[in-house]
Structures are given as C-alpha cells and as structure tokens.
Scaffold this motif. Structure first.
Motif, PDB file in Angstrom:
ATOM      1  N   TYR A  47       0.838  -1.200   0.000  1.00 49.27           N
ATOM      2  CA  TYR A  47       0.000   0.000   0.000  1.00 49.27           C
ATOM      3  C   TYR A  47       0.876   1.255   0.000  1.00 49.27           C
ATOM      4  O   TYR A  47       0.634   2.190  -0.758  1.00 49.27           O
ATOM      5  CB  TYR A  47      -0.938   0.001   1.219  1.00 49.27           C
ATOM      6  CG  TYR A  47      -1.880   1.173   1.196  1.00 49.27           C
ATOM      7  CD1 TYR A  47      -3.087   1.099   0.504  1.00 49.27           C
ATOM      8  CD2 TYR A  47      -1.568   2.375   1.829  1.00 49.27           C
ATOM      9  CE1 TYR A  47      -3.950   2.177   0.448  1.00 49.27           C
ATOM     10  CE2 TYR A  47      -2.420   3.464   1.777  1.00 49.27           C
ATOM     11  CZ  TYR A  47      -3.613   3.353   1.086  1.00 49.27           C
ATOM     12  OH  TYR A  47      -4.458   4.440   1.019  1.00 49.27           O
ATOM     13  N   LEU A  48       1.892   1.263   0.828  1.00 51.13           N
ATOM     14  CA  LEU A  48       2.788   2.416   0.891  1.00 51.13           C
ATOM     15  C   LEU A  48       3.461   2.641  -0.462  1.00 51.13           C
ATOM     16  O   LEU A  48       3.473   3.761  -0.982  1.00 51.13           O
ATOM     17  CB  LEU A  48       3.844   2.206   1.975  1.00 51.13           C
ATOM     18  CG  LEU A  48       4.772   3.396   2.213  1.00 51.13           C
ATOM     19  CD1 LEU A  48       5.172   3.453   3.676  1.00 51.13           C
ATOM     20  CD2 LEU A  48       5.984   3.363   1.344  1.00 51.13           C
ATOM     21  N   ILE A  49       4.003   1.583  -1.051  1.00 48.08           N
ATOM     22  CA  ILE A  49       4.696   1.696  -2.332  1.00 48.08           C
ATOM     23  C   ILE A  49       3.750   2.186  -3.429  1.00 48.08           C
ATOM     24  O   ILE A  49       4.114   3.037  -4.239  1.00 48.08           O
ATOM     25  CB  ILE A  49       5.329   0.342  -2.717  1.00 48.08           C
ATOM     26  CG1 ILE A  49       6.448  -0.008  -1.733  1.00 48.08           C
ATOM     27  CG2 ILE A  49       5.835   0.343  -4.154  1.00 48.08           C
ATOM     28  CD1 ILE A  49       6.843  -1.476  -1.742  1.00 48.08           C
ATOM     29  N   ASP A  50       2.543   1.645  -3.467  1.00 48.68           N
ATOM     30  CA  ASP A  50       1.579   2.017  -4.505  1.00 48.68           C
ATOM     31  C   ASP A  50       1.045   3.436  -4.352  1.00 48.68           C
ATOM     32  O   ASP A  50       0.705   4.082  -5.345  1.00 48.68           O
ATOM     33  CB  ASP A  50       0.396   1.043  -4.513  1.00 48.68           C
ATOM     34  CG  ASP A  50       0.775  -0.342  -5.004  1.00 48.68           C
ATOM     35  OD1 ASP A  50       1.874  -0.506  -5.586  1.00 48.68           O
ATOM     36  OD2 ASP A  50      -0.027  -1.281  -4.797  1.00 48.68           O
ATOM     37  N   ASN A  51       0.959   3.919  -3.121  1.00 55.35           N
ATOM     38  CA  ASN A  51       0.308   5.206  -2.881  1.00 55.35           C
ATOM     39  C   ASN A  51       1.247   6.343  -2.490  1.00 55.35           C
ATOM     40  O   ASN A  51       0.825   7.503  -2.486  1.00 55.35           O
ATOM     41  CB  ASN A  51      -0.761   5.035  -1.802  1.00 55.35           C
ATOM     42  CG  ASN A  51      -1.896   4.166  -2.289  1.00 55.35           C
ATOM     43  OD1 ASN A  51      -2.746   4.613  -3.032  1.00 55.35           O
ATOM     44  ND2 ASN A  51      -1.883   2.902  -1.908  1.00 55.35           N
ATOM     45  N   PHE A  52       2.478   6.022  -2.152  1.00 50.84           N
ATOM     46  CA  PHE A  52       3.442   7.048  -1.727  1.00 50.84           C
ATOM     47  C   PHE A  52       4.796   6.756  -2.378  1.00 50.84           C
ATOM     48  O   PHE A  52       5.800   6.539  -1.704  1.00 50.84           O
ATOM     49  CB  PHE A  52       3.583   7.061  -0.197  1.00 50.84           C
ATOM     50  CG  PHE A  52       2.300   7.304   0.538  1.00 50.84           C
ATOM     51  CD1 PHE A  52       1.850   8.592   0.776  1.00 50.84           C
ATOM     52  CD2 PHE A  52       1.535   6.238   0.994  1.00 50.84           C
ATOM     53  CE1 PHE A  52       0.659   8.813   1.461  1.00 50.84           C
ATOM     54  CE2 PHE A  52       0.345   6.451   1.682  1.00 50.84           C
ATOM     55  CZ  PHE A  52      -0.096   7.747   1.909  1.00 50.84           C
ATOM     56  N   SER A  54       7.050   8.448  -3.796  1.00 45.72           N
ATOM     57  CA  SER A  54       8.202   9.319  -3.528  1.00 45.72           C
ATOM     58  C   SER A  54       8.579   9.350  -2.039  1.00 45.72           C
ATOM     59  O   SER A  54       9.433  10.126  -1.636  1.00 45.72           O
ATOM     60  CB  SER A  54       7.921  10.734  -4.029  1.00 45.72           C
ATOM     61  OG  SER A  54       6.800  11.273  -3.358  1.00 45.72           O
ATOM     62  N   SER A  55       7.983   8.502  -1.261  1.00 46.92           N
ATOM     63  CA  SER A  55       8.268   8.437   0.169  1.00 46.92           C
ATOM     64  C   SER A  55       9.713   8.029   0.428  1.00 46.92           C
ATOM     65  O   SER A  55      10.278   7.195  -0.281  1.00 46.92           O
ATOM     66  CB  SER A  55       7.337   7.421   0.834  1.00 46.92           C
ATOM     67  OG  SER A  55       7.801   7.092   2.120  1.00 46.92           O
ATOM     68  N   SER A  59      11.802   2.660  -0.504  1.00 49.80           N
ATOM     69  CA  SER A  59      12.829   1.634  -0.721  1.00 49.80           C
ATOM     70  C   SER A  59      12.884   0.664   0.457  1.00 49.80           C
ATOM     71  O   SER A  59      13.050  -0.548   0.271  1.00 49.80           O
ATOM     72  CB  SER A  59      14.201   2.271  -0.945  1.00 49.80           C
ATOM     73  OG  SER A  59      14.629   2.999   0.184  1.00 49.80           O
ATOM     74  N   ARG A  60      12.714   1.191   1.651  1.00 44.39           N
ATOM     75  CA  ARG A  60      12.699   0.334   2.848  1.00 44.39           C
ATOM     76  C   ARG A  60      11.514  -0.620   2.807  1.00 44.39           C
ATOM     77  O   ARG A  60      11.636  -1.799   3.140  1.00 44.39           O
ATOM     78  CB  ARG A  60      12.621   1.183   4.113  1.00 44.39           C
ATOM     79  CG  ARG A  60      13.831   2.021   4.353  1.00 44.39           C
ATOM     80  CD  ARG A  60      13.648   2.859   5.607  1.00 44.39           C
ATOM     81  NE  ARG A  60      14.592   3.956   5.571  1.00 44.39           N
ATOM     82  CZ  ARG A  60      14.302   5.197   5.899  1.00 44.39           C
ATOM     83  NH1 ARG A  60      13.100   5.520   6.314  1.00 44.39           N
ATOM     84  NH2 ARG A  60      15.228   6.124   5.841  1.00 44.39           N
ATOM     85  N   ALA A  61      10.353  -0.080   2.433  1.00 47.89           N
ATOM     86  CA  ALA A  61       9.138  -0.894   2.368  1.00 47.89           C
ATOM     87  C   ALA A  61       9.272  -1.996   1.322  1.00 47.89           C
ATOM     88  O   ALA A  61       8.888  -3.144   1.564  1.00 47.89           O
ATOM     89  CB  ALA A  61       7.933  -0.013   2.071  1.00 47.89           C
ATOM     90  N   MET A  62       9.846  -1.661   0.169  1.00 50.69           N
ATOM     91  CA  MET A  62      10.001  -2.666  -0.882  1.00 50.69           C
ATOM     92  C   MET A  62      10.977  -3.754  -0.443  1.00 50.69           C
ATOM     93  O   MET A  62      10.740  -4.939  -0.681  1.00 50.69           O
ATOM     94  CB  MET A  62      10.474  -2.012  -2.177  1.00 50.69           C
ATOM     95  CG  MET A  62      10.385  -2.946  -3.364  1.00 50.69           C
ATOM     96  SD  MET A  62      10.811  -2.153  -4.926  1.00 50.69           S
ATOM     97  CE  MET A  62       9.422  -1.043  -5.130  1.00 50.69           C
TER      98      MET A  62
END
Length: 105
Positions: A47-52, A54-55, A59-62
């Motif tokens: 969800y974070l990767i898909d919606n944010f 440029s966060s 990279s950490r989430a992925m």
C-alpha cells in the motif's frame, strides 16, 4: 507491536491526509513483520509503495516486502522484488542489501 499497530491505525483514522501518514503505514508494516505476520506486512508495504512512491520509506518498504516474501517461502517473488529495489532505488542501502540477499537465493 499490537499496541503500535492500533495506535498507527487510530492516527490514520484521525489524520488520513497528514504528511506523516505514509510513515504510519511503514511502521504498521514493520510491526507486522516483527510479529511474523508476513502477509499483513506485505499488504502494508505494498500500500505504501503504490500510494506514496516518492516516500523516503518506499525503498525500505520494498526491501521489507521482499524479506516477507522470502520468509513465506515465495522465493521467485522475493527475487523479483529484491531486483525491483536494485532497479528503482539503486543508490540506497536497501539496494546493497538486496544484492546480498539475491546472492543467497
């Protein structure tokens, strides 16, 4: 970790548009990862990767999504996600870590 998840969920309910919302999703994912609830962790990181995109946490989430896939025994998915980290975030610590993980898979 359960209390942290509850707290971040409450924060997101009350402040869904706040600039720190993406950070809450990241920490929910980290909490699930620490609880070894890898499917839930993957959902939060995705969800974070898909919606944010440029966060600073993308990279950490992925990377953590790939680690979660690895923990679930989904080796081909983990390999693909580690490679995405390398391709999309080449100058990050996570890319370096992903290269090392790929050597072991």
């Amino acid at each position: 970790y359960e209390k942290a998840i509850e707290g971040f969920r409450l924060y997101l309910e009350n402040c869904p548009k706040h600039s720190s919302a993406e950070n809450a999703y990241y920490w929910i994912g980290e909490s699930y990862y620490s609880l070894e609830k890898y499917v839930d962790a993957i959902n939060e990181f995705k969800y974070l990767i898909d919606n944010f995109k440029s966060s600073v946490n993308a990279s950490r989430a992925m990377y953590k999504m790939a680690r979660s896939q690895q923990e679930l025994g989904k080796t081909s998915e983990a390999k693909a996600t580690f490679q995405r980290v390398i391709d999309e975030y080449p100058e990050t610590l996570e890319a370096s870590q992903a290269k090392e993980r790929l050597k072991d898979l």
